[in-house]
Design a protein around this motif. Structure first.
Motif, mmCIF file in Angstrom:
data_model
loop_
_atom_site.group_PDB
_atom_site.id
_atom_site.type_symbol
_atom_site.label_atom_id
_atom_site.label_comp_id
_atom_site.label_asym_id
_atom_site.label_seq_id
_atom_site.Cartn_x
_atom_site.Cartn_y
_atom_site.Cartn_z
ATOM 1 N N CYS A 28 7.571 39.884 -3.703
ATOM 2 C CA CYS A 28 8.289 38.713 -3.209
ATOM 3 C C CYS A 28 7.297 37.552 -3.191
ATOM 4 O O CYS A 28 6.397 37.508 -2.358
ATOM 5 C CB CYS A 28 8.826 38.982 -1.803
ATOM 6 N N PHE A 29 7.425 36.666 -4.155
ATOM 7 C CA PHE A 29 6.534 35.515 -4.261
ATOM 8 C C PHE A 29 7.323 34.267 -3.892
ATOM 9 O O PHE A 29 8.370 33.998 -4.476
ATOM 10 C CB PHE A 29 6.006 35.370 -5.691
ATOM 11 N N ILE A 30 6.817 33.505 -2.933
ATOM 12 C CA ILE A 30 7.507 32.312 -2.468
ATOM 13 C C ILE A 30 6.592 31.109 -2.660
ATOM 14 O O ILE A 30 5.410 31.159 -2.320
ATOM 15 C CB ILE A 30 7.869 32.425 -0.978
ATOM 16 N N GLY A 31 7.162 30.038 -3.187
ATOM 17 C CA GLY A 31 6.445 28.775 -3.282
ATOM 18 C C GLY A 31 7.303 27.678 -2.701
ATOM 19 O O GLY A 31 8.500 27.590 -2.984
ATOM 20 N N LYS A 32 6.710 26.859 -1.826
ATOM 21 C CA LYS A 32 7.468 25.788 -1.192
ATOM 22 C C LYS A 32 6.739 24.473 -1.406
ATOM 23 O O LYS A 32 5.523 24.398 -1.232
ATOM 24 C CB LYS A 32 7.627 26.059 0.300
ATOM 25 N N THR A 33 7.501 23.461 -1.797
ATOM 26 C CA THR A 33 6.970 22.108 -1.917
ATOM 27 C C THR A 33 7.897 21.168 -1.159
ATOM 28 O O THR A 33 8.867 21.620 -0.541
ATOM 29 C CB THR A 33 6.894 21.658 -3.399
ATOM 30 N N ASP A 34 7.624 19.880 -1.271
ATOM 31 C CA ASP A 34 8.508 18.911 -0.635
ATOM 32 C C ASP A 34 9.847 18.798 -1.355
ATOM 33 O O ASP A 34 10.783 18.190 -0.842
ATOM 34 C CB ASP A 34 7.836 17.536 -0.559
ATOM 35 N N GLU A 35 9.973 19.412 -2.536
ATOM 36 C CA GLU A 35 11.200 19.310 -3.325
ATOM 37 C C GLU A 35 12.008 20.601 -3.427
ATOM 38 O O GLU A 35 13.189 20.549 -3.739
ATOM 39 C CB GLU A 35 10.871 18.835 -4.743
ATOM 40 N N GLU A 36 11.363 21.752 -3.219
ATOM 41 C CA GLU A 36 12.099 22.997 -3.443
ATOM 42 C C GLU A 36 11.404 24.185 -2.806
ATOM 43 O O GLU A 36 10.231 24.117 -2.423
ATOM 44 C CB GLU A 36 12.247 23.264 -4.941
ATOM 45 N N ILE A 37 12.156 25.275 -2.741
ATOM 46 C CA ILE A 37 11.613 26.588 -2.386
ATOM 47 C C ILE A 37 11.929 27.498 -3.560
ATOM 48 O O ILE A 37 13.091 27.689 -3.922
ATOM 49 C CB ILE A 37 12.252 27.155 -1.102
ATOM 50 N N SER A 38 10.867 28.028 -4.172
ATOM 51 C CA SER A 38 11.034 28.932 -5.308
ATOM 52 C C SER A 38 10.739 30.355 -4.877
ATOM 53 O O SER A 38 9.915 30.598 -3.990
ATOM 54 C CB SER A 38 10.083 28.546 -6.442
#
Length: 121
Positions: A28-38
């Motif tokens: 489970c790999f999660i990436g969060k930015t100011d524009e999205e959550i991947s």
């Protein structure tokens, strides 16, 4: 250098929030930015709250713990696959890098890496 294949199908997703994610899943790999959550996860673990998703990915990892002082490992793999028209999606963790290719390119990617001297396990 050893490449370890991972025997699951993966999905790359965009989610609205992380409330439905199974953080106890094997991958489970999660990436969060100011524009999205991947999210990158095993296809069978995709939560219900996805906004977009792309299925059909296979993965391998660079085996072992990679020291931060090592340079060019991922770029060498990426360049070899790019020269052969194979796109990748990469997730990096503290220990190593995970490389995903579309399922239809996976065997060819492994063959290219093997021919280049990588040990496939």
């Amino acid at each position: 250098m050893e490449i370890k294949t991972i025997d699951f199908d993966f999905s790359v997703c965009k989610v609205n929030d992380v409330s439905s994610l199974n953080l106890k899943a094997e991958y489970c790999f999660i990436g969060k930015t100011d524009e999205e959550i991947s999210l990158v996860c095993i296809t069978g673990d995709v939560p219900d709250n996805v906004v977009e998703r792309e299925d059909g990915w296979k993965a391998f990892r660079i085996q072992g713990v990679l020291d931060f002082s090592l340079i060019g490992i991922l770029s060498s793999i990426a360049a070899l696959l790019a020269e052969n028209k194979i796109g990748i999606f990469v997730v990096s963790t503290y220990n190593t890098d995970y490389v995903l290719t579309k399922a239809e390119n996976f065997v060819k990617a492994l063959e290219l890496l093997s021919d280049a001297g990588y040990s496939i396990i």
